[in-house]
Design a protein around this motif. Sequence first.
Motif, PDB file in Angstrom:
ATOM      1  N   ASP A  55      -6.858   5.275  16.418  1.00 16.18           N
ATOM      2  CA  ASP A  55      -5.728   4.972  17.293  1.00 16.18           C
ATOM      3  C   ASP A  55      -4.760   3.997  16.640  1.00 16.18           C
ATOM      4  O   ASP A  55      -3.549   4.121  16.779  1.00 16.18           O
ATOM      5  N   LEU A  56      -5.286   3.023  15.936  1.00 17.27           N
ATOM      6  CA  LEU A  56      -4.419   2.055  15.262  1.00 17.27           C
ATOM      7  C   LEU A  56      -3.636   2.718  14.143  1.00 17.27           C
ATOM      8  O   LEU A  56      -2.459   2.435  13.946  1.00 17.27           O
ATOM      9  N   ASP A  57      -4.271   3.621  13.401  1.00 17.34           N
ATOM     10  CA  ASP A  57      -3.569   4.355  12.345  1.00 17.34           C
ATOM     11  C   ASP A  57      -2.478   5.238  12.948  1.00 17.34           C
ATOM     12  O   ASP A  57      -1.393   5.358  12.392  1.00 17.34           O
ATOM     13  N   HIS A  58      -2.756   5.829  14.108  1.00 16.05           N
ATOM     14  CA  HIS A  58      -1.785   6.680  14.781  1.00 16.05           C
ATOM     15  C   HIS A  58      -0.570   5.852  15.208  1.00 16.05           C
ATOM     16  O   HIS A  58       0.561   6.293  15.061  1.00 16.05           O
ATOM     17  N   ASP A  59      -0.781   4.656  15.722  1.00 17.33           N
ATOM     18  CA  ASP A  59       0.323   3.779  16.122  1.00 17.33           C
ATOM     19  C   ASP A  59       1.141   3.351  14.916  1.00 17.33           C
ATOM     20  O   ASP A  59       2.366   3.252  14.989  1.00 17.33           O
ATOM     21  N   ASP A  60       0.500   3.094  13.791  1.00 14.84           N
ATOM     22  CA  ASP A  60       1.210   2.703  12.573  1.00 14.84           C
ATOM     23  C   ASP A  60       2.107   3.842  12.084  1.00 14.84           C
ATOM     24  O   ASP A  60       3.216   3.607  11.610  1.00 14.84           O
ATOM     25  N   ASP A  61       1.633   5.079  12.208  1.00  9.31           N
ATOM     26  CA  ASP A  61       2.429   6.235  11.778  1.00  9.31           C
ATOM     27  C   ASP A  61       3.680   6.351  12.640  1.00  9.31           C
ATOM     28  O   ASP A  61       4.770   6.654  12.132  1.00  9.31           O
TER      29      ASP A  61
END
Length: 137
Positions: free
Chosen positions: A126-132
């Motif tokens: 989820d954190l990687d998705h928000d960064d993208d």
Amino acid sequence: MTRATSSAPSQRMLRVGEQVRAAITKVLQRGDVLDPLLENTVVSISEVRMSPDLKIATAYVTPLGDRDHDATVRALNHHAKFIRGRISREIRQMKYMPELRFRDDTSFENFRKIDELLHSPEVARDLDHDDDNEDKE
């Protein structure tokens, strides 16, 4: 005029709590308490919370390197009156010496659980998705 009520401790409660914590630490470091369990255990006192009337001090302790926290807390509570007498020499400005109560400090365990959750694959995804999404904006 009404006084505002707050659940936050006052400056005096915080100051006295820190003085009591330092005094208890000195007593335990000197080895004044003659108990085999406490003599062989390093005890960390993370916080001392004072009651509003400063008559009860609740010390949150963590026995370092010891798995049986309950036994250490029981031993400290057993010797609470003795420790209270010893710290009275350190804290002379108080009208009443507070009654000591010892509790197991579980905050480190809570921090560990939160850290595990933050490093779990689901949260990392989820954190990687928000960064993208932030990169696209």
